[in-house]
Design a protein around this motif. Structure first.
Motif, mmCIF file in Angstrom:
data_model
loop_
_atom_site.group_PDB
_atom_site.id
_atom_site.type_symbol
_atom_site.label_atom_id
_atom_site.label_comp_id
_atom_site.label_asym_id
_atom_site.label_seq_id
_atom_site.Cartn_x
_atom_site.Cartn_y
_atom_site.Cartn_z
ATOM 1 N N VAL A 140 38.652 49.598 58.775
ATOM 2 C CA VAL A 140 38.079 50.678 59.853
ATOM 3 C C VAL A 140 38.247 52.163 59.733
ATOM 4 N N ALA A 141 37.293 52.760 59.917
ATOM 5 C CA ALA A 141 37.097 54.145 60.101
ATOM 6 C C ALA A 141 37.451 54.643 61.536
ATOM 7 N N PRO A 142 37.675 56.041 61.708
ATOM 8 C CA PRO A 142 38.024 56.463 63.127
ATOM 9 C C PRO A 142 36.691 56.000 64.013
ATOM 10 N N GLY A 143 36.944 55.475 65.175
ATOM 11 C CA GLY A 143 35.819 55.040 66.069
ATOM 12 C C GLY A 143 36.386 54.012 66.924
ATOM 13 N N ALA A 144 35.143 53.300 67.541
ATOM 14 C CA ALA A 144 35.503 52.294 68.705
ATOM 15 C C ALA A 144 36.279 51.105 68.156
ATOM 16 N N SER A 145 35.907 50.838 67.024
ATOM 17 C CA SER A 145 36.823 49.561 66.422
ATOM 18 C C SER A 145 38.249 49.827 66.136
ATOM 19 N N ARG A 146 38.412 51.103 65.495
ATOM 20 C CA ARG A 146 39.845 51.445 65.120
ATOM 21 C C ARG A 146 40.601 51.494 66.436
ATOM 22 N N GLU A 147 40.054 52.171 67.396
ATOM 23 C CA GLU A 147 40.480 52.480 68.921
ATOM 24 C C GLU A 147 40.900 50.891 69.328
ATOM 25 N N ALA A 148 39.919 50.009 69.513
ATOM 26 C CA ALA A 148 40.073 48.773 70.021
ATOM 27 C C ALA A 148 41.417 47.977 69.319
ATOM 28 N N ASP A 161 48.223 46.907 61.929
ATOM 29 C CA ASP A 161 47.608 47.859 61.245
ATOM 30 C C ASP A 161 48.498 47.792 59.970
ATOM 31 N N VAL A 162 47.799 47.490 58.926
ATOM 32 C CA VAL A 162 48.222 47.260 57.474
ATOM 33 C C VAL A 162 48.567 48.616 56.685
ATOM 34 N N GLY A 163 47.734 49.754 57.345
ATOM 35 C CA GLY A 163 47.537 51.105 56.548
ATOM 36 C C GLY A 163 46.533 51.042 55.472
ATOM 37 N N GLU A 164 46.856 51.838 54.663
ATOM 38 C CA GLU A 164 45.963 51.954 53.438
ATOM 39 C C GLU A 164 45.867 50.777 52.578
ATOM 40 N N ASP A 165 44.561 50.477 52.425
ATOM 41 C CA ASP A 165 44.554 49.135 51.490
ATOM 42 C C ASP A 165 44.411 49.564 50.069
ATOM 43 N N ARG A 166 45.379 49.365 49.455
ATOM 44 C CA ARG A 166 45.620 50.010 48.480
ATOM 45 C C ARG A 166 44.886 48.943 47.136
ATOM 46 N N GLY A 167 44.372 47.526 47.557
ATOM 47 C CA GLY A 167 43.891 46.799 46.751
ATOM 48 C C GLY A 167 42.399 46.899 46.842
ATOM 49 N N ARG A 168 41.655 47.838 47.585
ATOM 50 C CA ARG A 168 40.411 47.811 47.777
ATOM 51 C C ARG A 168 39.291 47.828 46.708
ATOM 52 N N LEU A 169 38.532 47.284 46.788
ATOM 53 C CA LEU A 169 37.482 46.892 45.649
ATOM 54 C C LEU A 169 36.100 47.717 45.944
ATOM 55 N N ILE A 170 35.639 47.939 47.243
ATOM 56 C CA ILE A 170 34.522 48.765 47.598
ATOM 57 C C ILE A 170 35.330 50.196 48.112
ATOM 58 N N GLU A 171 34.841 51.145 47.725
ATOM 59 C CA GLU A 171 35.343 52.553 48.022
ATOM 60 C C GLU A 171 34.661 52.931 49.332
ATOM 61 N N ASP A 172 35.595 53.322 50.354
ATOM 62 C CA ASP A 172 35.287 53.955 51.411
ATOM 63 C C ASP A 172 36.428 55.054 51.799
ATOM 64 N N ARG A 173 36.054 55.843 52.999
ATOM 65 C CA ARG A 173 36.763 57.038 53.325
ATOM 66 C C ARG A 173 37.369 56.806 54.547
ATOM 67 N N GLU A 174 38.384 57.480 54.704
ATOM 68 C CA GLU A 174 39.057 57.566 56.212
ATOM 69 C C GLU A 174 39.299 56.032 56.960
ATOM 70 N N THR A 175 39.664 55.008 56.144
ATOM 71 C CA THR A 175 39.681 53.810 56.629
ATOM 72 C C THR A 175 41.148 53.250 56.675
ATOM 73 N N ARG A 176 41.653 52.427 57.376
ATOM 74 C CA ARG A 176 42.785 51.742 57.735
ATOM 75 C C ARG A 176 42.599 50.133 57.632
ATOM 76 N N LEU A 177 43.529 49.434 57.002
ATOM 77 C CA LEU A 177 43.354 48.113 57.100
ATOM 78 C C LEU A 177 43.928 47.375 58.102
ATOM 79 N N TYR A 178 43.122 46.550 59.063
ATOM 80 C CA TYR A 178 43.817 46.065 60.217
ATOM 81 C C TYR A 178 43.841 44.428 59.657
ATOM 82 N N ASP A 179 44.817 43.681 59.787
ATOM 83 C CA ASP A 179 44.784 42.166 59.740
ATOM 84 C C ASP A 179 44.775 41.633 61.164
#
Length: 298
Positions: free
Chosen positions: A202-210, A170-188
Motif C-alpha cells: 500500500v501507498a500512503p492513503g486510506a488503505s495504509r491508514e486503515a 506491517d512488514v515494511g519494505e517488500d524486498r522481494g517485489r516483482l512489480i515496481e511501485d513507489r512509496e509502498t509498504r507491505l502489510y500481511d
C-alpha cells in the motif's frame, strides 16, 4: 534420464493388496527399487495409476525430474494453457495471461519469473519440489501431449514451512517485489496460515491508514475496517507460498461482482473459515505443503 522414485512420504501398505497407500508399490518393490534397472522401474510406474485407483487413492506422484517440472511450468506459461493458483481456500491469487497480453517467462537460476499485464509470478523449482496429480486418468506429460489434469506442485514440508503470522502486520519494505511501485509498504493481513500468506502493498492513503489502525488484530476482526478502503484503492496483492509468490495489480471487484478475466485474487472469509489448504478431494500427504496448483484451460 534417471527414473525417479514414486515415494510421496506415505509409507503404509494396504493390507489386502500389499501396495503402498502413498506410491502404489509393493513392499519388495520399495525395498529393491535402487537395485533394479531403469526399464523395470519404468514398468512399475506404468502400473501405479491402476493400483492406486484399485485401493481408492485420489492422487498420484508424476515421474518427473526437477528439470521436467521446470519444463512443464515454462511450457504451460509460454502457451498460456491454463491458470496457476497460489494460496489457500478462500485466499488465492490466480496467474494466467491477461486478455490481449502474452506471458513472458525468464529463468533465473532455480527460479522462473513470469509476467503478463498487471501480474507477475515467481517459482523456485529445485529438488525439493514434487509434481502430483489428482486426475490420474488425465495425467499429463510435461509437454501436454497426453492430455492434462490438475497438477499440484508440492514442497517438502521440512523446507517449506512458513511462519504463520496471526495478526495484521506491517512488514515494511517488500524486498522481494516483482512489480515496481513507489512509496509502498507491505502489510500481511494476518491469516495465520503456515501454507500461505496474503499481503497488500500500500501507498500512503486510506488503505495504509486503515491497516495501521488495526495492526496487531486478527484478520477477521480487522476486516470490517480495512475491507472498503482496500476495495476502493485496490493496492497490489501479494500471495506467497513455500514455492514462490504471485503479485496482482488492478481493481478489486466489490462483493457480488464477477472476477475480471485474466489474473486476479480472491479473499473470501466464508471459504477461508474452512481452514482448508486445498479444495476438497485434493488433500496432500503430510510430507508436503502446497506450492501451486495448475488448472488446465477447459
Amino acid at each position: 534420464m534417471s527414473v525417479t522414485s514414486p515415494c510421496t512420504g506415505i509409507c503404509k501398505l494396504e493390507p489386502e493388496t500389499g501396495w503402498c497407500l502413498g506410491c502404489g508399490r509393493s513392499g519388495s518393490e520399495i525395498a529393491d527399487w535402487r537395485n533394479h534397472p531403469e526399464p523395470w522401474r519404468s514398468a512399475v510406474w506404468e502400473e501405479i495409476p491402476r493400483r492406486l485407483r484399485q485401493i481408492g487413492v485420489g492422487f498420484q506422484r508424476l515421474p518427473w525430474t526437477t528439470e521436467d517440472i521446470r519444463d512443464f511450468v515454462m511450457t504451460s506459461l509460454d502457451r498460456n494453457e491454463g491458470t496457476w493458483v497460489m494460496g489457500v481456500v478462500g485466499a488465492v491469487a490466480e496467474f494466467t495471461g491477461a486478455p490481449g497480453s502474452a506471458i513472458s517467462v525468464t529463468p533465473e537460476g532455480d527460479a522462473l519469473l513470469a509476467y503478463t499485464r498487471g501480474a507477475a509470478m515467481r517459482m523456485l523449482i529445485d529438488d525439493d519440489i514434487r509434481a502430483l496429480t489428482f486426475d490420474p486418468e488425465g495425467a499429463s506429460s510435461k509437454d501436454g501431449s497426453e492430455g492434462q489434469g490438475r497438477i499440484v506442485l508440492a514442497v517438502k514440508r521440512e523446507r517449506g514451512r512458513m511462519a504463520a503470522i496471526e495478526t495484521v502486520t506491517d512488514v515494511g519494505e517488500d524486498r522481494g517485489r516483482l512489480i515496481e511501485d513507489r512509496e509502498t509498504r507491505l502489510y500481511d493481513l494476518g491469516l495465520g496460515r503456515k501454507e500461505a500468506r496474503f499481503c497488500v502493498r500500500v501507498a500512503p492513503g486510506a488503505s495504509r491508514e486503515a491497516l495501521r489502525r488495526v495492526e496487531g488484530q486478527p484478520f477477521a476482526e480487522a476486516l470490517p475496517y480495512i475491507g472498503a478502503p482496500l476495495v476502493a484503492e485496490s493496492p497490489t496483492r501479494v500471495v506467497e507460498t513455500p514455492l514462490g509468490r504471485i503479485e496482482i495489480e488492478g481493481q478489486i471487484p466489490p462483493a457480488g461482482a464477477r472476477s475480471p478475466a485474466g489474473p486476479h485474487t480472491h479473499l473470501l472469509p466464508d471459504h477461508l473459515a474452512t481452514g482448508r489448504a486445498l479444495p476438497v478431494g485434493m488433500d496432500l500427504p503430510r510430507a508436503y505443503l502446497p506450492g501451486a496448483i495448475f488448472y488446465p484451460r477447459a
